[in-house]
Scaffold this active site. Structure first.
Site, PDB file in Angstrom:
ATOM      1  N   ASP A  60      -8.787  -4.600  -3.540  1.00 47.37           N
ATOM      2  CA  ASP A  60     -10.115  -5.146  -3.219  1.00 47.37           C
ATOM      3  C   ASP A  60     -10.336  -5.288  -1.707  1.00 47.37           C
ATOM      4  O   ASP A  60     -11.427  -5.655  -1.287  1.00 47.37           O
ATOM      5  CB  ASP A  60     -10.312  -6.532  -3.851  1.00 47.37           C
ATOM      6  CG  ASP A  60      -9.448  -7.582  -3.181  1.00 47.37           C
ATOM      7  OD1 ASP A  60      -8.252  -7.316  -2.973  1.00 47.37           O
ATOM      8  OD2 ASP A  60      -9.968  -8.659  -2.846  1.00 47.37           O
ATOM      9  N   ASP A  83      -2.895  -4.722  -6.692  1.00 39.78           N
ATOM     10  CA  ASP A  83      -2.950  -5.843  -5.771  1.00 39.78           C
ATOM     11  C   ASP A  83      -3.189  -7.084  -6.648  1.00 39.78           C
ATOM     12  O   ASP A  83      -3.559  -6.949  -7.826  1.00 39.78           O
ATOM     13  CB  ASP A  83      -4.125  -5.596  -4.812  1.00 39.78           C
ATOM     14  CG  ASP A  83      -4.428  -6.783  -3.950  1.00 39.78           C
ATOM     15  OD1 ASP A  83      -3.507  -7.325  -3.350  1.00 39.78           O
ATOM     16  OD2 ASP A  83      -5.614  -7.179  -3.882  1.00 39.78           O
ATOM     17  N   SER A 137       0.821 -11.557  -0.510  1.00 40.64           N
ATOM     18  CA  SER A 137       0.983 -13.012  -0.561  1.00 40.64           C
ATOM     19  C   SER A 137       2.408 -13.446  -0.871  1.00 40.64           C
ATOM     20  O   SER A 137       3.026 -12.957  -1.819  1.00 40.64           O
ATOM     21  CB  SER A 137       0.034 -13.587  -1.616  1.00 40.64           C
ATOM     22  OG  SER A 137       0.259 -14.973  -1.720  1.00 40.64           O
ATOM     23  N   ASP A 191      -4.543 -10.745  -5.384  1.00 40.62           N
ATOM     24  CA  ASP A 191      -5.726 -11.515  -4.991  1.00 40.62           C
ATOM     25  C   ASP A 191      -6.970 -10.635  -4.994  1.00 40.62           C
ATOM     26  O   ASP A 191      -7.044  -9.674  -4.225  1.00 40.62           O
ATOM     27  CB  ASP A 191      -5.538 -12.081  -3.572  1.00 40.62           C
ATOM     28  CG  ASP A 191      -4.397 -13.089  -3.489  1.00 40.62           C
ATOM     29  OD1 ASP A 191      -4.116 -13.742  -4.498  1.00 40.62           O
ATOM     30  OD2 ASP A 191      -3.804 -13.218  -2.413  1.00 40.62           O
ATOM     31  N   ASN A 239       2.889 -16.269  -1.952  1.00 46.84           N
ATOM     32  CA  ASN A 239       2.691 -17.135  -3.119  1.00 46.84           C
ATOM     33  C   ASN A 239       2.512 -16.339  -4.408  1.00 46.84           C
ATOM     34  O   ASN A 239       2.289 -16.941  -5.471  1.00 46.84           O
ATOM     35  CB  ASN A 239       1.453 -18.017  -2.910  1.00 46.84           C
ATOM     36  CG  ASN A 239       1.646 -18.993  -1.768  1.00 46.84           C
ATOM     37  OD1 ASN A 239       2.513 -19.851  -1.821  1.00 46.84           O
ATOM     38  ND2 ASN A 239       0.870 -18.845  -0.701  1.00 46.84           N
ATOM     39  N   GLY A 255      -5.991  -9.221   2.233  1.00 46.44           N
ATOM     40  CA  GLY A 255      -4.859  -8.285   2.248  1.00 46.44           C
ATOM     41  C   GLY A 255      -3.956  -8.416   3.463  1.00 46.44           C
ATOM     42  O   GLY A 255      -2.852  -7.908   3.453  1.00 46.44           O
TER      43      GLY A 255
HETATM   44  P1  B16 Z   1      -0.079 -15.953   1.634  1.00 46.50           P
HETATM   45  P2  B16 Z   1      -3.128  -9.647  -1.737  1.00 46.50           P
HETATM   46  C1  B16 Z   1      -3.132 -11.342   0.345  1.00 46.50           C
HETATM   47  O1  B16 Z   1      -2.864 -11.065  -0.991  1.00 46.50           O
HETATM   48  C2  B16 Z   1      -4.502 -11.966   0.511  1.00 46.50           C
HETATM   49  O2  B16 Z   1      -5.522 -11.023   0.200  1.00 46.50           O
HETATM   50  C3  B16 Z   1      -4.689 -12.405   1.940  1.00 46.50           C
HETATM   51  O3  B16 Z   1      -5.948 -12.988   2.104  1.00 46.50           O
HETATM   52  C4  B16 Z   1      -3.581 -13.388   2.314  1.00 46.50           C
HETATM   53  O4  B16 Z   1      -3.696 -13.806   3.666  1.00 46.50           O
HETATM   54  C5  B16 Z   1      -2.238 -12.702   2.101  1.00 46.50           C
HETATM   55  O5  B16 Z   1      -2.128 -12.288   0.757  1.00 46.50           O
HETATM   56  C6  B16 Z   1      -1.077 -13.619   2.435  1.00 46.50           C
HETATM   57  O6  B16 Z   1      -1.051 -14.661   1.508  1.00 46.50           O
HETATM   58  O7  B16 Z   1      -0.612 -16.795   2.730  1.00 46.50           O
HETATM   59  O8  B16 Z   1      -0.216 -16.591   0.254  1.00 46.50           O
HETATM   60  O9  B16 Z   1       1.304 -15.427   1.882  1.00 46.50           O
HETATM   61  O10 B16 Z   1      -4.607  -9.419  -1.697  1.00 46.50           O
HETATM   62  O11 B16 Z   1      -2.316  -8.622  -0.991  1.00 46.50           O
HETATM   63  O12 B16 Z   1      -2.615  -9.916  -3.145  1.00 46.50           O
HETATM   64 MG    MG Z   2      -6.487  -8.453  -2.576  1.00 43.49          MG
END
Ligand code: B16
Ligand code: MG
Length: 215
Positions: A169, A8, A115, A10, A117, A45
């Site tokens: 996480d 993962d 994400s 974030d 991003n 997540g």
């Molecule tokens: P975005 P991961 C997740 O990333 C984040 O944990 C979560 O808090 C967030 O809302 C989600 O990505 C979407 O992100 O708004 O940037 O598309 O933990 O899966 O790496």
């Molecule tokens: Mg994460």
């Protein structure tokens, strides 16, 4: 036999979870909602829109679908602004070394982040070449706890899900990994991630010797 490790992003590789939190907290405050670290665990997540829905429900706030899109975009603009200052030095300690050790053991390495991003964050961190495949929020229909993201990563790596270990996480991420039939190393506290095969406080704390003893 573990043949692939899927990370993962974030909260596992870098603390972008903090930037998600402050951006959501800023948005929540506009509705008189005080977002706490406890609430924040529910957002990790899961997708952007789902996170917004969870926050609005905390304040019993109802908005139209069009407003949801606008609000999610507002939060994202702040998040994108915050992450522009991310530098490679912010990669959590021991993460690159762990990936190198896994590579030496001939494991494939994947990234699976909900994400949208994620590609920008990976670019800012300069760690794209460490991964054999990258899966992000733009490539999936269902976010964690659905197993889709991890199944897609395993498929792209050409490895059976049962031979994959996921580093996560988020509670939703641990559930997703287990639902995909994979082993899961939880990064964080046993209270949140109790279902994981093994729990470490930080990603870099994982010992390569534990790899084939994961339950
Ligand atoms: P975005 P991961 C997740 O990333 C984040 O944990 C979560 O808090 C967030 O809302 C989600 O990505 C979407 O992100 O708004 O940037 O598309 O933990 O899966 O790496
Ligand atoms: Mg994460």
């Amino acid at each position: 036999m573990i043949r692939a490790a899927i990370f993962d992003l974030d909260g596992v590789i870098v603390d972008t979870a903090h930037y998600h939190y402050i951006a959501w907290k800023r948005l929540a405050s506009e509705f008189g909602i005080t977002l706490t670290p406890v609430h924040n665990e529910l957002l990790k997540g899961v997708s952007r829109v789902r996170s917004l829905e969870i926050i609005l429900s905390l304040g019993n706030v109802e908005v139209s679908e069009a407003q949801k899109v606008q609000l999610a975009e507002k939060k994202n603009n702040w998040f994108v602004e915050y992450i522009e200052s991310i530098r490679p030095e912010e990669i959590f300690p021991g993460v690159k070394e762990l990936i190198q050790q896994l590579r030496k053991k001939k494991l494939k390495i994947g990234l699976a982040s909900s994400s949208k991003n994620a590609p920008r964050v990976i670019e800012l961190l300069g760690i794209g070449p460490e991964f054999d495949t990258l899966v992000d929020g733009t490539m999936i229909t269902h976010t964690k706890p659905d197993p889709e993201i991890f199944l897609l990563a395993a498929h792209k790596l050409g490895i059976d899900p049962a031979d994959c270990v996921v580093f996560e996480d988020a509670e939703a991420g641990v559930e997703a990994a287990l639902a995909a039939g994979m082993k899961c190393v939880g990064v964080g506290s046993p209270e949140q991630l109790g279902k994981a095969s093994k729990i470490v406080a930080r990603t870099g704390d994982f010992k390569i010797e534990w790899l084939n003893d994961l339950k």
